[in-house]
Every structure is written in structure tokens, then in C-alpha cells.
Design a protein around this motif. Sequence first.
Motif, mmCIF file in Angstrom:
data_model
loop_
_atom_site.group_PDB
_atom_site.id
_atom_site.type_symbol
_atom_site.label_atom_id
_atom_site.label_comp_id
_atom_site.label_asym_id
_atom_site.label_seq_id
_atom_site.Cartn_x
_atom_site.Cartn_y
_atom_site.Cartn_z
ATOM 1 N N SER A 1 -8.665 -4.518 -4.119
ATOM 2 C CA SER A 1 -7.669 -4.427 -5.210
ATOM 3 C C SER A 1 -6.157 -5.109 -4.553
ATOM 4 O O SER A 1 -5.621 -5.802 -5.481
ATOM 5 C CB SER A 1 -6.823 -2.752 -5.524
ATOM 6 O OG SER A 1 -8.189 -2.191 -6.318
ATOM 7 N N VAL B 1 -1.215 -0.610 -4.464
ATOM 8 C CA VAL B 1 -1.810 0.139 -4.319
ATOM 9 C C VAL B 1 -2.432 1.527 -3.759
ATOM 10 O O VAL B 1 -1.513 1.595 -2.345
ATOM 11 C CB VAL B 1 -3.165 -0.381 -3.607
ATOM 12 C CG1 VAL B 1 -4.700 0.189 -3.040
ATOM 13 C CG2 VAL B 1 -3.963 -1.654 -4.099
ATOM 14 N N GLY C 1 -12.171 -0.613 -1.735
ATOM 15 C CA GLY C 1 -11.706 -0.651 -3.025
ATOM 16 C C GLY C 1 -10.158 -0.804 -2.786
ATOM 17 O O GLY C 1 -9.830 -1.504 -3.518
ATOM 18 N N MET C 2 -9.729 -0.645 -1.941
ATOM 19 C CA MET C 2 -7.761 -0.443 -1.749
ATOM 20 C C MET C 2 -7.810 -1.891 -1.358
ATOM 21 O O MET C 2 -7.021 -2.874 -2.171
ATOM 22 C CB MET C 2 -7.334 0.952 -0.880
ATOM 23 C CG MET C 2 -7.586 2.082 -0.731
ATOM 24 S SD MET C 2 -6.696 3.117 0.494
ATOM 25 C CE MET C 2 -5.392 2.890 0.555
ATOM 26 N N PHE D 1 0.892 -1.308 0.189
ATOM 27 C CA PHE D 1 -0.202 -0.353 -0.033
ATOM 28 C C PHE D 1 0.857 1.477 0.116
ATOM 29 O O PHE D 1 1.970 1.815 0.601
ATOM 30 C CB PHE D 1 -1.174 -0.054 0.830
ATOM 31 C CG PHE D 1 -2.000 -0.569 0.785
ATOM 32 C CD1 PHE D 1 -2.602 -0.418 -0.227
ATOM 33 C CD2 PHE D 1 -2.308 -1.559 2.108
ATOM 34 C CE1 PHE D 1 -4.313 -1.245 0.371
ATOM 35 C CE2 PHE D 1 -3.445 -2.482 2.045
ATOM 36 C CZ PHE D 1 -4.448 -2.141 1.748
ATOM 37 N N VAL E 1 -11.250 7.929 1.710
ATOM 38 C CA VAL E 1 -10.142 7.452 0.643
ATOM 39 C C VAL E 1 -11.219 5.895 0.343
ATOM 40 O O VAL E 1 -11.829 5.909 1.696
ATOM 41 C CB VAL E 1 -8.756 6.941 1.166
ATOM 42 C CG1 VAL E 1 -7.744 8.148 1.261
ATOM 43 C CG2 VAL E 1 -8.620 5.932 2.422
ATOM 44 N N ASP E 2 -11.779 5.070 -0.690
ATOM 45 C CA ASP E 2 -12.195 4.155 -0.625
ATOM 46 C C ASP E 2 -11.545 2.611 -0.215
ATOM 47 O O ASP E 2 -10.717 2.111 -0.448
ATOM 48 C CB ASP E 2 -12.271 4.016 -2.004
ATOM 49 C CG ASP E 2 -13.447 2.330 -2.169
ATOM 50 O OD1 ASP E 2 -13.628 2.189 -1.432
ATOM 51 O OD2 ASP E 2 -13.806 2.072 -3.433
ATOM 52 N N LEU F 1 -3.040 6.046 -3.476
ATOM 53 C CA LEU F 1 -3.249 6.487 -3.262
ATOM 54 C C LEU F 1 -3.797 7.823 -4.393
ATOM 55 O O LEU F 1 -2.318 8.087 -4.716
ATOM 56 C CB LEU F 1 -4.422 7.607 -1.554
ATOM 57 C CG LEU F 1 -4.602 6.942 -0.886
ATOM 58 C CD1 LEU F 1 -3.987 7.472 0.861
ATOM 59 C CD2 LEU F 1 -5.420 5.796 -0.462
ATOM 60 N N ASP G 1 -4.570 3.020 -8.672
ATOM 61 C CA ASP G 1 -4.977 3.453 -7.498
ATOM 62 C C ASP G 1 -6.065 3.927 -7.043
ATOM 63 O O ASP G 1 -7.058 2.878 -7.861
ATOM 64 C CB ASP G 1 -5.183 5.486 -8.376
ATOM 65 C CG ASP G 1 -4.525 5.993 -8.681
ATOM 66 O OD1 ASP G 1 -3.157 5.282 -8.067
ATOM 67 O OD2 ASP G 1 -3.532 6.824 -9.990
ATOM 68 N N SER G 2 -6.375 3.738 -6.018
ATOM 69 C CA SER G 2 -7.549 3.826 -5.346
ATOM 70 C C SER G 2 -8.979 4.863 -5.563
ATOM 71 O O SER G 2 -8.490 5.438 -6.051
ATOM 72 C CB SER G 2 -7.475 4.025 -3.841
ATOM 73 O OG SER G 2 -6.955 4.705 -3.506
#
Length: 334
Positions: free
Chosen positions: A302, A155, A298-299, A143, A294-295, A157, A323-324
Motif C-alpha cells: 500500500s 498506512v 500489505g502495509m 506509516f 499485522v500484514d 494499523l 488501513d492494513s
Amino acid sequence: MVTLRDVAAEAGVSVATASVVLRGEPGFRSSTRERILDTARRMHYTANMPARFLKQGASGVIAFVVPDLANPYFSDLAWAVSRSAARHGYQTIVQPTNASLATERDFLKKVNSPMCDGLILSLHNVPEDELRSLIGDHPAVLFEDYSEQPLYDNVALPLEAAFRTAFSYLRERGYRHAAVVGGRRFADGEVSARGRNVGSRLAVKAMVESGMGTQSDVIACDWTVSGGAHVAVTAIHDDLEHDALFCMNDLIAFGVVQGLRNMGIRIPKDKAVCGFDGVSPASYASPQLSTIAVDFDGMAESAVAMLVERIRNRSEDAPKRVDSGFCLIRGETA
């Protein structure tokens, strides 16, 4: 020792059904799932991980390494990762490192074994080139790795777009002079120096491009609630003329809001406060925090999907960066 077959017989289901439910995979009626889980708890059943590995060549377990579960950003993300992993048929071990370089190194050495199929890492100290020597070719996803040539899938931001959205919103609300709270140059060796420096630089850039401030409109502080509370006192006592305070994370924003309200400052009439992250406490704080959320789901999805692909296919494709998503929570503080 209680076996899977024992649990299945006691619950009145097949061994295959009991196995799927106890691995956390989706499917089956809730009543069936609860009956199997209750039976396993009552019989004190635990999975025989070495036997599973020898039989299947995989453990069905992934590890998520985070610096600090007391920070709601990482606990929210850990919860999202564990849910996503379960949907893919994996169980998750969550390991906090207390943002310690020694602990990160020690855990990575220990966890890098066949008993853990893959790693999802939110590292804040170990550099990526050293990471390769610690985990080798073990499947891994990172991340917030902003390396120009990443060695692992990661992943990220969408920082530039998110910061532009925040300052555009503040301008639309009528604010004219902003400051980036927590934005400063972090020295090598400080926790999360690389990632925080990238974020601070891009936040200041977005503020300048919006016409709401200059490079000097930065207020340094710890990225904590107490750090934000200290900023509130400084902003009032030093008569800083900012009408909007954009905070590098929600913890800072919580502290700023609390500190300003304690001194009788009206939010958002006298000063606006905007956070970044959208952690779960922001949704029920009073007043509700305005923030860039932030999602997390979704992060997590992924990261888990990329990791599962590496685990199952041992792909040697070049590392990918995803990208999230994010969204603006208008809230009540800006």
C-alpha cells in the motif's frame, strides 16, 4: 569504469535486459538474471546514479526511514518494503535513525534531493507539521500517522478492530481478568509518544468493553524484552491476579513469557500471554506466541503503490489513509 554496456556484452544480453535486471525489476528467467548479476559482481559494476537521473529525470531510488532495525517489527517491514519497491521497479535505501530526533531531522534534510525519488517514513519524533518544512512537496508516505488531518498519504494499523479481536479471543478461551502490559501515558518528548498513546488508549478501551478489566488494569513497562521480563517478576511478586496479559508488542510478550516460565508459571494454564505485531521471531519462538499479526506485505505494498503514484503523476489529490490487514495467531501462549 565498467559501464552497463560492458556488463551486457559480457553476459551476452542486450543493454535493455541488463538494465531491467540490475534495477531489480521482475521478469526474465532465473538463469538469465543470475548470469547478469554474477557478471555485474565479477566486474565490480555500480550504477552511475547521477547519469541515470540526468537521462531519465528520476533515480529509481526511494528511501525508507525507520527508528531501529534491531527491532524485528521494523526489519520485517523494511524487508517487505524493499521487495514491494523492487516489484515496482525501484531500489530502496533503508536508513535507521536510532529513534533520535536529531538524526531524523538530519537525514531528512540530506535525503530530500532529486537523487531520491520519494520517501517512506516511520518517524517517531519529528511532528508532521515540521516534516513539511523539512521535505517540502517531496513525494512521501507515512506509516502509522494518526493525525486527524494528515498532510501525507499514510498506512495505518486497524488498532480498534485488532484489539477487540484479541480480547474477544481471550474471553472465548476462558480468561476473565486481563491487564494491558505497556499501556501507559507517554509524555511529550518520549519516543513515539503520539502513536503509543493512541495505541495504549485503544487497547485499554477494548479491554474495558470486553468486560475483562478496568482502566486501572494497566502495567507500565519499557516496550522491550527486558521490560516484559520485569513485568513478569512484578506480576508474581506483587500477586497481581490477572489471568491474561495482553502486551502492546511482541517484544514485551517475549519477555513476559520468559520471565513467567523462569518462575515456574505454566503458560497458558496459569496465565495467558498475547502479543501484538506478529514479528518473524514469533513464528519460531517456543512456545509459539499467541499474537495479533499485522500484514507487513500489505502495509508495504500500500505504501509503495501510493508513493509511486505520487512520484509518477505528481498528484495533488488530498492525502489518503489506508488501513492494513491483520490476523489472529492463536499460538500456544493463550
